[in-house]
Design a protein around this motif. Structure first.
Motif, short mmCIF file in Angstrom:
data_model
loop_
_atom_site.label_atom_id
_atom_site.label_comp_id
_atom_site.label_asym_id
_atom_site.label_seq_id
_atom_site.Cartn_x
_atom_site.Cartn_y
_atom_site.Cartn_z
N THR A 105 0.81 -1.22 0.00
CA THR A 105 0.00 0.00 0.00
C THR A 105 0.84 1.27 0.00
N LYS A 126 0.53 4.64 -2.00
CA LYS A 126 0.48 4.33 -3.43
C LYS A 126 -0.86 4.71 -4.04
N SER A 127 -1.85 4.98 -3.19
CA SER A 127 -3.19 5.32 -3.64
C SER A 127 -3.75 6.39 -2.71
N SER A 128 -4.66 7.20 -3.23
CA SER A 128 -5.25 8.27 -2.42
C SER A 128 -6.14 7.74 -1.31
N LYS A 129 -6.48 6.45 -1.33
CA LYS A 129 -7.30 5.91 -0.25
C LYS A 129 -6.49 5.63 1.02
N TYR A 130 -5.15 5.73 0.91
CA TYR A 130 -4.28 5.53 2.07
C TYR A 130 -3.63 6.85 2.49
#
Length: 193
Positions: A105, A126-130
């Protein structure tokens, strides 16, 4: 040890600005079997029967749960030998391997040169959700105020702009440490690059 034993794989080569003749690599744990082996190894090294608090440290970062993080990190310190906790690097080397569990992540970096210095640990989502994290350690002496050291660690993150290349939700964690004692400051920042 894991690198020398061949348990880690090279993810990519990192370009060095100062000396192109030297090479640096970002490594990763290749699969869940090696992750489980590392947890078992760490539990044996710490002489603990359960690795629950190790899992709790990682979960606390994914959940953005500061109480769970400090409680689990404190438990990790209590399970460690105070003979091994002699410098800032001691604590860094205790937490950094656990952060490698987040490599699916996050981009996990140690001593990453960013802004005007090098952050101790950077977890770039690595993603905007994290959420991304910058973690800084400050080691003190017996009579030092650990809360002040934790504040100094946060201030260093801000002053040195260690989060300059992070976007979205970012949490700065400053840890003031002495022996098996820890104080933490946890600051949330939202950024757009």
């Amino acid at each position: 040890m894991f690198l020398n034993a061949g348990y880690l794989t090279i993810e990519n080569e990192i370009a060095l600005k100062a000396d192109v003749s030297k090479k640096k690599y970002r490594v990763k744990i290749p699969n869940l079997e090696v992750v489980d082996e590392f947890k078992s190894f760490l539990a044996a090294y710490l002489e603990v029967s359960s690795v629950d608090f190790l899992d709790n440290i990682i979960e606390s970062l994914l959940e953005e749960n500061q109480k769970k993080f400090i409680d689990s990190f404190s438990e990790l310190l209590l399970a460690s030998s105070y003979h091994d906790l002699k410098s800032e690097n001691s604590y860094h080397m205790l937490l950094f391997p656990l952060c490698l569990y987040l490599q699916n992540t996050h981009e996990v970096s140690s001593n990453l040169e960013e802004g005007e210095g090098r952050s101790d640990i950077t977890l770039k989502a690595k993603s905007s959700k994290y959420t991304s994290y910058v973690i800084e350690f400050k080691h003190g002496k017996k009579n030092d105020d650990l809360n002040e050291l934790a504040k100094d660690a946060i201030q260093q993150i801000i002053d040195k702009k260690y989060d300059i290349n992070l976007t979205g939700r970012i949490i700065h964690i400053g840890l003031g440490l002495y022996s098996k004692h820890v104080a933490m400051k946890w600051i949330v920042k939202n950024s757009s690059l």
